[in-house]
Design a protein around this motif. Structure first.
Motif, PDB file in Angstrom:
ATOM      1  N   TYR A 255      34.986  25.789  35.549  1.00 29.05           N
ATOM      2  CA  TYR A 255      34.680  25.243  36.861  1.00 29.05           C
ATOM      3  C   TYR A 255      34.633  26.371  37.871  1.00 29.05           C
ATOM      4  O   TYR A 255      34.968  27.514  37.583  1.00 29.05           O
ATOM      5  N   CYS A 256      34.233  26.057  39.061  1.00 31.18           N
ATOM      6  CA  CYS A 256      34.063  27.040  40.120  1.00 31.18           C
ATOM      7  C   CYS A 256      34.624  26.452  41.413  1.00 31.18           C
ATOM      8  O   CYS A 256      34.563  25.251  41.626  1.00 31.18           O
ATOM      9  N   VAL A 257      35.176  27.298  42.256  1.00 32.23           N
ATOM     10  CA  VAL A 257      35.711  26.861  43.539  1.00 32.23           C
ATOM     11  C   VAL A 257      34.993  27.623  44.645  1.00 32.23           C
ATOM     12  O   VAL A 257      34.854  28.849  44.573  1.00 32.23           O
ATOM     13  N   GLU A 258      34.522  26.900  45.645  1.00 34.83           N
ATOM     14  CA  GLU A 258      33.920  27.529  46.816  1.00 34.83           C
ATOM     15  C   GLU A 258      34.999  27.708  47.879  1.00 34.83           C
ATOM     16  O   GLU A 258      35.767  26.783  48.153  1.00 34.83           O
ATOM     17  N   PHE A 259      35.028  28.895  48.470  1.00 40.68           N
ATOM     18  CA  PHE A 259      35.942  29.212  49.558  1.00 40.68           C
ATOM     19  C   PHE A 259      35.151  29.789  50.724  1.00 40.68           C
ATOM     20  O   PHE A 259      34.115  30.429  50.523  1.00 40.68           O
ATOM     21  N   ARG A 260      35.645  29.600  51.942  1.00 42.50           N
ATOM     22  CA  ARG A 260      35.088  30.270  53.115  1.00 42.50           C
ATOM     23  C   ARG A 260      36.066  31.369  53.504  1.00 42.50           C
ATOM     24  O   ARG A 260      37.253  31.096  53.757  1.00 42.50           O
ATOM     25  N   THR A 261      35.602  32.603  53.554  1.00 40.27           N
ATOM     26  CA  THR A 261      36.479  33.713  53.908  1.00 40.27           C
ATOM     27  C   THR A 261      36.849  33.607  55.388  1.00 40.27           C
ATOM     28  O   THR A 261      35.993  33.426  56.243  1.00 40.27           O
ATOM     29  N   GLU A 262      38.128  33.678  55.647  1.00 34.49           N
ATOM     30  CA  GLU A 262      38.648  33.590  57.008  1.00 34.49           C
ATOM     31  C   GLU A 262      38.940  34.970  57.579  1.00 34.49           C
ATOM     32  O   GLU A 262      38.711  35.218  58.748  1.00 34.49           O
ATOM     33  N   SER A 263      39.484  35.851  56.747  1.00 37.97           N
ATOM     34  CA  SER A 263      39.801  37.207  57.194  1.00 37.97           C
ATOM     35  C   SER A 263      39.758  38.143  55.988  1.00 37.97           C
ATOM     36  O   SER A 263      39.868  37.705  54.850  1.00 37.97           O
ATOM     37  N   LEU A 264      39.548  39.429  56.259  1.00 35.27           N
ATOM     38  CA  LEU A 264      39.640  40.434  55.207  1.00 35.27           C
ATOM     39  C   LEU A 264      39.976  41.774  55.825  1.00 35.27           C
ATOM     40  O   LEU A 264      39.674  42.038  56.989  1.00 35.27           O
ATOM     41  N   SER A 265      40.624  42.611  55.048  1.00 36.77           N
ATOM     42  CA  SER A 265      41.046  43.920  55.549  1.00 36.77           C
ATOM     43  C   SER A 265      39.847  44.861  55.643  1.00 36.77           C
ATOM     44  O   SER A 265      38.855  44.703  54.933  1.00 36.77           O
ATOM     45  N   HIS A 266      39.963  45.856  56.512  1.00 34.40           N
ATOM     46  CA  HIS A 266      38.883  46.832  56.671  1.00 34.40           C
ATOM     47  C   HIS A 266      38.719  47.698  55.427  1.00 34.40           C
ATOM     48  O   HIS A 266      37.696  48.337  55.238  1.00 34.40           O
ATOM     49  N   HIS A 267      39.713  47.696  54.535  1.00 34.70           N
ATOM     50  CA  HIS A 267      39.649  48.509  53.313  1.00 34.70           C
ATOM     51  C   HIS A 267      38.521  48.056  52.380  1.00 34.70           C
ATOM     52  O   HIS A 267      38.033  48.842  51.592  1.00 34.70           O
ATOM     53  N   CYS A 268      38.111  46.799  52.482  1.00 31.77           N
ATOM     54  CA  CYS A 268      37.017  46.305  51.626  1.00 31.77           C
ATOM     55  C   CYS A 268      35.721  47.041  51.942  1.00 31.77           C
ATOM     56  O   CYS A 268      34.981  47.433  51.038  1.00 31.77           O
ATOM     57  N   ALA A 269      35.432  47.244  53.215  1.00 32.53           N
ATOM     58  CA  ALA A 269      34.192  47.902  53.636  1.00 32.53           C
ATOM     59  C   ALA A 269      34.183  49.383  53.301  1.00 32.53           C
ATOM     60  O   ALA A 269      33.118  50.000  53.235  1.00 32.53           O
ATOM     61  N   LEU A 270      35.348  49.976  53.072  1.00 34.52           N
ATOM     62  CA  LEU A 270      35.450  51.407  52.795  1.00 34.52           C
ATOM     63  C   LEU A 270      35.289  51.733  51.309  1.00 34.52           C
ATOM     64  O   LEU A 270      35.226  52.908  50.941  1.00 34.52           O
ATOM     65  N   GLU A 271      35.207  50.726  50.462  1.00 33.92           N
ATOM     66  CA  GLU A 271      35.126  50.933  49.011  1.00 33.92           C
ATOM     67  C   GLU A 271      33.788  51.557  48.629  1.00 33.92           C
ATOM     68  O   GLU A 271      32.730  51.046  48.985  1.00 33.92           O
ATOM     69  N   THR A 272      33.841  52.690  47.909  1.00 39.36           N
ATOM     70  CA  THR A 272      32.607  53.391  47.523  1.00 39.36           C
ATOM     71  C   THR A 272      32.456  53.588  46.020  1.00 39.36           C
ATOM     72  O   THR A 272      31.416  54.067  45.580  1.00 39.36           O
ATOM     73  N   ARG A 273      33.467  53.251  45.241  1.00 42.28           N
ATOM     74  CA  ARG A 273      33.340  53.433  43.789  1.00 42.28           C
ATOM     75  C   ARG A 273      32.227  52.511  43.271  1.00 42.28           C
ATOM     76  O   ARG A 273      32.139  51.352  43.680  1.00 42.28           O
ATOM     77  N   PRO A 274      31.371  53.033  42.386  1.00 44.31           N
ATOM     78  CA  PRO A 274      30.198  52.261  41.943  1.00 44.31           C
ATOM     79  C   PRO A 274      30.517  50.858  41.431  1.00 44.31           C
ATOM     80  O   PRO A 274      29.816  49.913  41.776  1.00 44.31           O
ATOM     81  N   TYR A 275      31.569  50.700  40.649  1.00 49.01           N
ATOM     82  CA  TYR A 275      31.881  49.391  40.073  1.00 49.01           C
ATOM     83  C   TYR A 275      32.544  48.453  41.075  1.00 49.01           C
ATOM     84  O   TYR A 275      32.731  47.270  40.800  1.00 49.01           O
ATOM     85  N   ALA A 276      32.892  48.957  42.249  1.00 47.31           N
ATOM     86  CA  ALA A 276      33.611  48.144  43.226  1.00 47.31           C
ATOM     87  C   ALA A 276      32.862  48.003  44.553  1.00 47.31           C
ATOM     88  O   ALA A 276      33.415  47.497  45.518  1.00 47.31           O
TER      89      ALA A 276
END
Length: 97
Positions: A1-22
């Motif tokens: 099964y699958c669950v849909e979520f609406r993102t409410e907040s996220l850290s700025h570290h997500c945007a800084l990720e540069t590794r190819p697999y991430a």
């Protein structure tokens, strides 16, 4: 099964990720709908559920998430609904671990 979520907040570290697999972390945005699939081996053998799927989280309860491979990429989301099949764009499809 699958669950849909609406993102409410996220850290700025997500945007800084540069590794190819991430690099997918760079596409996360507040307010976007994401789909998270529950598949083995993350699925519990007895309950047939994944930990963190928000099973009892109705009524707009805010839940916490963390990206595998970058514990600094984390945030909150609200469960929208559970589906038998995911229907989000590929970049917004994830799996429970």
């Amino acid at each position: 099964y699958c669950v849909e979520f609406r993102t409410e907040s996220l850290s700025h570290h997500c945007a800084l990720e540069t590794r190819p697999y991430a690099r997918w972390m760079q596409y996360l945005r507040e307010g976007h709908t994401v789909c998270v699939a529950c598949q083995p081996p993350a699925m519990d053998r007895d309950t047939h559920r994944c930990s963190g799927d928000g099973h009892n989280a109705e009524g707009g309860k805010i839940l916490h998430w963390e990206a595998v491979g970058n514990s600094k990429c984390q945030g909150t989301w609200k469960k929208i609904r559970q589906l038998e099949h995911c229907s989000c764009p590929l970049v917004h499809n994830f799996i429970f671990t």
